[in-house]
Every structure is written in C-alpha cells, then in structure tokens.
Design a protein around this motif. Structure first.
Motif, PDB file in Angstrom:
ATOM      1  N   LEU A  33      42.050 -56.850  -3.954  1.00  0.00           N
ATOM      2  CA  LEU A  33      42.739 -56.528  -2.748  1.00  0.00           C
ATOM      3  C   LEU A  33      41.787 -58.012  -1.457  1.00  0.00           C
ATOM      4  O   LEU A  33      42.066 -58.270  -0.908  1.00  0.00           O
ATOM      5  CB  LEU A  33      41.871 -55.086  -1.699  1.00  0.00           C
ATOM      6  CG  LEU A  33      43.216 -55.187  -0.199  1.00  0.00           C
ATOM      7  CD1 LEU A  33      44.271 -55.702   0.079  1.00  0.00           C
ATOM      8  CD2 LEU A  33      43.388 -54.259   0.772  1.00  0.00           C
ATOM      9  N   ILE A  34      40.366 -57.848  -1.679  1.00  0.00           N
ATOM     10  CA  ILE A  34      38.899 -58.270  -1.137  1.00  0.00           C
ATOM     11  C   ILE A  34      39.381 -59.786  -2.068  1.00  0.00           C
ATOM     12  O   ILE A  34      39.252 -60.710  -1.063  1.00  0.00           O
ATOM     13  CB  ILE A  34      37.634 -57.814  -1.869  1.00  0.00           C
ATOM     14  CG1 ILE A  34      37.329 -55.548  -1.223  1.00  0.00           C
ATOM     15  CG2 ILE A  34      36.611 -58.225  -1.664  1.00  0.00           C
ATOM     16  CD1 ILE A  34      36.655 -54.971  -1.908  1.00  0.00           C
ATOM     17  N   MET A  35      39.536 -59.553  -3.201  1.00  0.00           N
ATOM     18  CA  MET A  35      39.371 -61.411  -3.915  1.00  0.00           C
ATOM     19  C   MET A  35      40.113 -62.150  -2.936  1.00  0.00           C
ATOM     20  O   MET A  35      40.148 -63.422  -2.293  1.00  0.00           O
ATOM     21  CB  MET A  35      39.563 -60.548  -4.773  1.00  0.00           C
ATOM     22  CG  MET A  35      38.010 -60.487  -5.760  1.00  0.00           C
ATOM     23  SD  MET A  35      38.287 -61.267  -8.016  1.00  0.00           S
ATOM     24  CE  MET A  35      39.612 -60.489  -7.971  1.00  0.00           C
ATOM     25  N   TYR A  36      42.073 -61.298  -2.984  1.00  0.00           N
ATOM     26  CA  TYR A  36      42.852 -61.799  -2.153  1.00  0.00           C
ATOM     27  C   TYR A  36      42.530 -62.340  -0.757  1.00  0.00           C
ATOM     28  O   TYR A  36      43.151 -63.712  -0.234  1.00  0.00           O
ATOM     29  CB  TYR A  36      44.571 -61.521  -2.263  1.00  0.00           C
ATOM     30  CG  TYR A  36      45.103 -61.885  -1.780  1.00  0.00           C
ATOM     31  CD1 TYR A  36      45.782 -62.928  -2.800  1.00  0.00           C
ATOM     32  CD2 TYR A  36      46.007 -61.150  -0.480  1.00  0.00           C
ATOM     33  CE1 TYR A  36      46.773 -63.374  -1.781  1.00  0.00           C
ATOM     34  CE2 TYR A  36      47.566 -61.496   0.203  1.00  0.00           C
ATOM     35  CZ  TYR A  36      47.745 -63.091  -0.475  1.00  0.00           C
ATOM     36  OH  TYR A  36      48.582 -63.591  -0.394  1.00  0.00           O
ATOM     37  N   LEU A  37      41.857 -61.473   0.306  1.00  0.00           N
ATOM     38  CA  LEU A  37      41.552 -61.772   1.404  1.00  0.00           C
ATOM     39  C   LEU A  37      41.013 -62.990   1.679  1.00  0.00           C
ATOM     40  O   LEU A  37      40.896 -63.667   2.659  1.00  0.00           O
ATOM     41  CB  LEU A  37      40.597 -60.625   2.186  1.00  0.00           C
ATOM     42  CG  LEU A  37      41.892 -59.304   2.264  1.00  0.00           C
ATOM     43  CD1 LEU A  37      42.047 -58.495   3.165  1.00  0.00           C
ATOM     44  CD2 LEU A  37      43.497 -60.147   3.330  1.00  0.00           C
ATOM     45  N   ALA A  38      39.797 -62.985   0.574  1.00  0.00           N
ATOM     46  CA  ALA A  38      38.455 -63.955   0.358  1.00  0.00           C
ATOM     47  C   ALA A  38      39.400 -64.989   0.419  1.00  0.00           C
ATOM     48  O   ALA A  38      38.713 -66.239   0.948  1.00  0.00           O
ATOM     49  CB  ALA A  38      37.330 -63.883   0.035  1.00  0.00           C
ATOM     50  N   THR A  39      40.295 -64.929  -0.683  1.00  0.00           N
ATOM     51  CA  THR A  39      40.808 -66.826  -0.870  1.00  0.00           C
ATOM     52  C   THR A  39      41.919 -67.250  -0.263  1.00  0.00           C
ATOM     53  O   THR A  39      41.472 -68.436   0.883  1.00  0.00           O
ATOM     54  CB  THR A  39      41.968 -65.950  -2.068  1.00  0.00           C
ATOM     55  OG1 THR A  39      40.788 -65.414  -3.429  1.00  0.00           O
ATOM     56  CG2 THR A  39      43.035 -67.680  -2.552  1.00  0.00           C
ATOM     57  N   VAL A  40      42.937 -66.244   1.239  1.00  0.00           N
ATOM     58  CA  VAL A  40      43.528 -66.742   2.246  1.00  0.00           C
ATOM     59  C   VAL A  40      42.008 -67.181   3.022  1.00  0.00           C
ATOM     60  O   VAL A  40      42.651 -68.086   3.463  1.00  0.00           O
ATOM     61  CB  VAL A  40      44.395 -65.247   2.275  1.00  0.00           C
ATOM     62  CG1 VAL A  40      45.267 -65.985   3.895  1.00  0.00           C
ATOM     63  CG2 VAL A  40      44.937 -65.080   0.917  1.00  0.00           C
ATOM     64  N   LEU A  41      41.704 -66.383   3.433  1.00  0.00           N
ATOM     65  CA  LEU A  41      40.758 -66.540   4.738  1.00  0.00           C
ATOM     66  C   LEU A  41      39.790 -68.190   4.625  1.00  0.00           C
ATOM     67  O   LEU A  41      39.463 -68.704   4.804  1.00  0.00           O
ATOM     68  CB  LEU A  41      39.751 -65.589   5.246  1.00  0.00           C
ATOM     69  CG  LEU A  41      38.787 -65.707   6.361  1.00  0.00           C
ATOM     70  CD1 LEU A  41      39.517 -65.652   7.351  1.00  0.00           C
ATOM     71  CD2 LEU A  41      38.164 -63.697   6.365  1.00  0.00           C
TER      72      LEU A  41
END
Length: 313
Positions: A33-41
């Motif tokens: 979840l943290i990696m995905y949010l960092a990727t999108v943001l």
C-alpha cells in the motif's frame, strides 16, 4: 490432478507473496500500500509539474510525462489485486480477468521499454546534434513516436493474449501474485509450442530491439562526449543522461534476470522478487530518480507543492 478443459476453468487462484500467518499478511499489505501510494503520488506530481511549467514543455519532459502515466497504469494493474489477496484473502481471479491482467501488464511493460528507447534517442539528438535538435525533435515526431509505441505494444500483446486464450488448462493454482505468461503456460494441458515460439521470437524481438537502440544511442553519446575538448563540458553533457541511465539499468536488470536466465536456474521465490522489482519498485523509484537528479524538475515540483500547500505564515 484430473485434467479439465478450458471451459471448466472459470477462475484461477493467485497464491500471492506469502502463505504465512495473518501478521505477515498485514505487513505485506502495508508495504504494498505504501509503495503503491508513493508510485501514484510521485508520478502524478511529475505529470502535474511538467504540464504546469512552460520551461518543461520540451520533448524530453513530454516523454517523461508519458513514462510517468504508464508507470501509474503499470503498478495499478497488479498492486490492487495483491492488496485484496493479502488483506481480504481474495485469491480468485476469473479466467477473462486473468487474461486481461496479462494483456495490460504486457502493454505497459512494452510501453516502458519503448519509451526508454525513445528517451535515449532524444538524448542522442540533443548531445550529438545539438544545433539540429529543435528541427529534428518536432512536436509531430514526438507524438508519432509515442503513438507508434502504443500501437506496437498493443498489437504485440494482443497476439500473445489470443494465443493464450486458445489453450486448455489442467489446473488453476498460480504460484504468483499476478497472471504472467510463464506460470499460465505451465498449467496448460494443450500444445504450447506456438506460444513459446512467439515469445522467443516475436516477443524477444519486440523487447530486445529497443534495448539495442538504447545501447547504440549511448555508444554514440559516449563517443561524442569523449570528443569534447573540456572535461567539464563533456561531463555536463553526459550528466543529463544520468537519470535515464539509472532507470534503464533498473528496468532491464530485473527483466533480464527474470526472463533471460536458463529455466533451470529459476525458483518461484526468486522470480516473484524480480517481478515485484519491475512491476512495483521500479515505477515507484522513477519519479525520485528523475526529480533528484534534475534541477529544472526539482524547481517545477517545488512550485507545484507550494501552490497546492501554501505556507501558513
């Protein structure tokens, strides 16, 4: 296991990254979840910074914004399902959903591949033919390169998906966290010779050709830099390629370790680690690599962040 025909295999089961107790499942969920949010943001900030800063309306940043868009889509194809597997224990994916995921993964991986080659060509023209850069890298050519990449990537992946759809399957358990061609072919009871032939010929050619173009571009760039009379001038010219080179090494390093090693050296855990690198980690790192090494990009991002989050003073 009893053989079943394709019509009876209505869904596959993705085992995910871990079959350990609930605490470890929650840790994997939080990590992804943290990696995905960092990727999108991170990638959306890159796109926003490039679109709002007129100084960045150049071919290099046009290609970078397209790469950021593809990276968001690439990560979104796998991570939401991984999150569902490890927090909701929803391992099932329909037959059509599995093929759809495989198709879009192939498309976005191909687009990453093509865009890295296009960006290498852009750097080649900028460094080796600086006086003709604006006349060579026109808006029409840039748009044509991106549209052509989308067309080739979609046609390539449509071929492999249609070939996969004609197969029959003897099982439905995939020891992976997404639907990839290799584990699916291992489950097939049909003759997979044509699928493997297309992967090793047409598929390899589509993946290797951009890599060869990148190598040729950087050989020419290196030769041009070595001809520069002053070391500082040569280093300054080559340093503009540093971010791109870092992304190229990260992307192709994981791809080669996953798909171009002998099958005897493969293990499920190692393959999943390499797959996680190029589907999740690389799209997350790309915005940081390009923003940290680029003064113009850092300035544009700073302007976007201060515009969106003004000081309270």
């Amino acid at each position: 296991m009893n053989s079943t025909n394709q019509s009876s295999v209505t869904e596959f089961l993705l085992l995910g990254l871990s079959s350990q107790p609930q605490q470890q499942q929650q840790l994997i969920f939080l990590l992804f979840l943290i990696m995905y949010l960092a990727t999108v943001l991170g990638n959306l900030l890159i796109i926003l910074a490039i679109s709002t800063d007129p100084r960045l309306h150049t071919p290099m940043y046009f290609f970078l914004s397209n790469l950021s868009f593809v990276d968001v889509c690439f990560s979104s194809t796998t991570v939401p399902k991984v999150l569902a597997i490890h927090i909701l224990r929803n391992q099932a994916i329909s037959f059509s959903g599995c093929l759809t995921q495989m198709y879009f993964l192939c498309v976005f991986a191909g687009m990453d591949n093509f865009l890295l080659a296009v960006m290498a060509y852009d750097r080649f023209v900028a460094i080796c033919h600086p006086l003709h850069y604006t006349t060579k890298m026109t808006h029409q050519l840039c748009a044509l390169l991106v549209v052509g990449s989308w067309v080739v990537a979609n046609l390539n992946c449509l071929l492999h998906t249609l070939l996969m759809a004609r197969l029959s399957f003897c099982g439905n358990i995939i020891p992976h966290f997404f639907c990839d061609s290799t584990p699916l072919l291992k489950l097939s009871c049909s003759d997979t010779h044509l699928n493997e032939l297309m992967i090793h010929t047409e598929g390899t050619m589509v993946m290797v050709s951009p890599f060869v173009c990148i190598l040729i571009s950087y050989i020419c760039i290196t030769y041009a830099v070595l001809r520069v009379s002053t070391p500082r001038g040569g280093w300054r010219a080559f340093s503009t390629c540093g971010s791109h080179l870092a992304v190229v090494c990260l992307f192709y390093g994981t791809i080669i370790s996953l798909y171009f090693n002998p099958s005897s050296s493969h293990s499920t855990r190692r393959d999943m680690a390499a797959a996680m690198m190029y589907t999740v980690v690389t799209p997350m790192l790309n915005p940081f690599i390009y923003s940290l090494r680029n003064r113009d990009m850092k300035g544009a991002l700073r302007k976007v962040l201060t515009m969106r989050f003004p000081s309270k003073q």
